[in-house]
Design a protein around this motif. Structure first.
Motif, PDB file in Angstrom:
ATOM      1  N   GLY A 244       0.770  -1.223   0.000  1.00  0.00           N
ATOM      2  CA  GLY A 244       0.000   0.000   0.000  1.00  0.00           C
ATOM      3  C   GLY A 244       0.810   1.288   0.000  1.00  0.00           C
ATOM      4  O   GLY A 244       0.241   2.362  -0.084  1.00  0.00           O
ATOM      5  N   HIS A 245       2.108   1.201   0.126  1.00  0.00           N
ATOM      6  CA  HIS A 245       2.961   2.386   0.079  1.00  0.00           C
ATOM      7  C   HIS A 245       4.059   2.137  -0.943  1.00  0.00           C
ATOM      8  O   HIS A 245       4.437   1.000  -1.197  1.00  0.00           O
ATOM      9  CB  HIS A 245       3.590   2.661   1.447  1.00  0.00           C
ATOM     10  CG  HIS A 245       2.578   2.921   2.523  1.00  0.00           C
ATOM     11  ND1 HIS A 245       1.928   4.116   2.663  1.00  0.00           N
ATOM     12  CD2 HIS A 245       2.088   2.114   3.499  1.00  0.00           C
ATOM     13  CE1 HIS A 245       1.091   4.050   3.679  1.00  0.00           C
ATOM     14  NE2 HIS A 245       1.167   2.838   4.210  1.00  0.00           N
ATOM     15  N   ASP A 246       4.576   3.246  -1.507  1.00  0.00           N
ATOM     16  CA  ASP A 246       5.651   3.062  -2.482  1.00  0.00           C
ATOM     17  C   ASP A 246       6.948   2.702  -1.767  1.00  0.00           C
ATOM     18  O   ASP A 246       7.104   2.900  -0.569  1.00  0.00           O
ATOM     19  CB  ASP A 246       5.815   4.303  -3.366  1.00  0.00           C
ATOM     20  CG  ASP A 246       6.255   5.515  -2.588  1.00  0.00           C
ATOM     21  OD1 ASP A 246       7.467   5.637  -2.342  1.00  0.00           O
ATOM     22  OD2 ASP A 246       5.387   6.335  -2.231  1.00  0.00           O
ATOM     23  N   ARG A 247       7.906   2.171  -2.525  1.00  0.00           N
ATOM     24  CA  ARG A 247       9.165   1.678  -1.963  1.00  0.00           C
ATOM     25  C   ARG A 247       9.956   2.766  -1.255  1.00  0.00           C
ATOM     26  O   ARG A 247      10.568   2.525  -0.219  1.00  0.00           O
ATOM     27  CB  ARG A 247      10.032   1.066  -3.056  1.00  0.00           C
ATOM     28  CG  ARG A 247       9.462  -0.191  -3.639  1.00  0.00           C
ATOM     29  CD  ARG A 247      10.415  -0.739  -4.669  1.00  0.00           C
ATOM     30  NE  ARG A 247       9.760  -1.737  -5.501  1.00  0.00           N
ATOM     31  CZ  ARG A 247      10.398  -2.455  -6.397  1.00  0.00           C
ATOM     32  NH1 ARG A 247      11.692  -2.316  -6.587  1.00  0.00           N
ATOM     33  NH2 ARG A 247       9.750  -3.342  -7.121  1.00  0.00           N
ATOM     34  N   ALA A 248       9.972   3.958  -1.798  1.00  0.00           N
ATOM     35  CA  ALA A 248      10.752   5.034  -1.196  1.00  0.00           C
ATOM     36  C   ALA A 248      10.245   5.358   0.204  1.00  0.00           C
ATOM     37  O   ALA A 248      11.032   5.544   1.136  1.00  0.00           O
ATOM     38  CB  ALA A 248      10.714   6.279  -2.083  1.00  0.00           C
TER      39      ALA A 248
ATOM     40  N   GLU B 235      16.423   4.686 -10.079  1.00  0.00           N
ATOM     41  CA  GLU B 235      16.737   4.514  -8.652  1.00  0.00           C
ATOM     42  C   GLU B 235      16.217   3.168  -8.137  1.00  0.00           C
ATOM     43  O   GLU B 235      16.899   2.480  -7.389  1.00  0.00           O
ATOM     44  CB  GLU B 235      16.119   5.643  -7.820  1.00  0.00           C
ATOM     45  CG  GLU B 235      16.778   6.985  -8.009  1.00  0.00           C
ATOM     46  CD  GLU B 235      16.013   8.110  -7.337  1.00  0.00           C
ATOM     47  OE1 GLU B 235      16.661   8.955  -6.712  1.00  0.00           O
ATOM     48  OE2 GLU B 235      14.760   8.149  -7.433  1.00  0.00           O
ATOM     49  N   ARG B 236      15.007   2.820  -8.550  1.00  0.00           N
ATOM     50  CA  ARG B 236      14.418   1.543  -8.138  1.00  0.00           C
ATOM     51  C   ARG B 236      15.281   0.378  -8.627  1.00  0.00           C
ATOM     52  O   ARG B 236      15.590  -0.546  -7.875  1.00  0.00           O
ATOM     53  CB  ARG B 236      12.986   1.428  -8.678  1.00  0.00           C
ATOM     54  CG  ARG B 236      12.264   0.191  -8.193  1.00  0.00           C
ATOM     55  CD  ARG B 236      10.826   0.116  -8.691  1.00  0.00           C
ATOM     56  NE  ARG B 236      10.772   0.100 -10.139  1.00  0.00           N
ATOM     57  CZ  ARG B 236      10.135   0.998 -10.875  1.00  0.00           C
ATOM     58  NH1 ARG B 236       9.483   1.989 -10.316  1.00  0.00           N
ATOM     59  NH2 ARG B 236      10.138   0.911 -12.184  1.00  0.00           N
ATOM     60  N   SER B 237      15.717   0.451  -9.873  1.00  0.00           N
ATOM     61  CA  SER B 237      16.574  -0.604 -10.425  1.00  0.00           C
ATOM     62  C   SER B 237      17.888  -0.697  -9.668  1.00  0.00           C
ATOM     63  O   SER B 237      18.374  -1.794  -9.369  1.00  0.00           O
ATOM     64  CB  SER B 237      16.850  -0.347 -11.910  1.00  0.00           C
ATOM     65  OG  SER B 237      15.678  -0.509 -12.664  1.00  0.00           O
TER      66      SER B 237
END
Length: 185
Positions: free
Chosen positions: A6-10, A62-64
């Motif tokens: 329910g929340h983004d990774r950052a 950034e995610r990668s």
């Protein structure tokens, strides 16, 4: 695995410190046998989730990079995926093709250079070895001293390079001896 929470990774990454601190506090309280404020030993500790900090969502790049750092490989999307067609035009071989090429074949690869480690030759000259990675796989590479010294500040990140070199097949495997590296712009 946490994308469905329910929340983004950052945001979740930014909250890790708070959550771990709260978990450690709860564990200490349970281990010490502390009772609740009202002396009811039978009541379970009420756990309230800490508030999540505001965090700017990560870009795809950034995610990668975070996936690669945590897992050792790209999970969601390889950073070269958006450039797939362009890189195919400028490269003479993929890493998979270079792995099956004949000894001394000249190749031009397009990809990332990482896992660099320096070593000294018998003559005491510093060189580097690492991996060239593209969308088809990885191949070992060697950078000679002058080239390594010129490029070392830029290598090891997620910058895309055009790499020219020669395939070398030995008992220990196949690698590319790099003769030129140019940033792909």
């Amino acid at each position: 695995a946490c994308d469905a929470l329910g929340h983004d990774r950052a945001t979740m990454f930014a909250a890790c410190g708070r959550v771990l601190d709260q978990a450690a506090t709860l564990q200490r309280e349970r281990a010490s046998g502390q009772s609740s404020l009202f002396g009811d030993d039978s009541a379970a500790l009420a756990v309230v989730a800490p508030s999540l900090p505001l965090a700017e969502p990560w870009t795809g790049r950034e995610r990668s990079a975070k996936e690669k750092e945590a897992l050792g490989f790209y999970l969601t999307e390889h950073p070269l995926e958006p450039l797939r067609d362009e890189l195919r035009e400028v490269a003479s071989h993929t890493t998979a093709e270079a792995l099956s090429a004949e000894d001394q074949t000249e190749v031009r690869l397009a990809g990332l250079i990482g896992d660099l480690k320096t070593f000294a030759t018998r003559a005491g000259r510093i060189m580097a070895g690492g991996l060239i990675e593209d969308l088809t796989g990885r191949i070992e590479c060697t950078l000679f001293r002058d080239l390594y010294e010129t490029m070392k500040e830029r290598l090891g990140g997620d910058e895309v390079f055009l790499i020219t070199g020669r395939v070398e097949i030995r008992d220990l495997g196949t690698k590319v001896l790099i003769s030129e590296i140019k940033p792909y712009a």
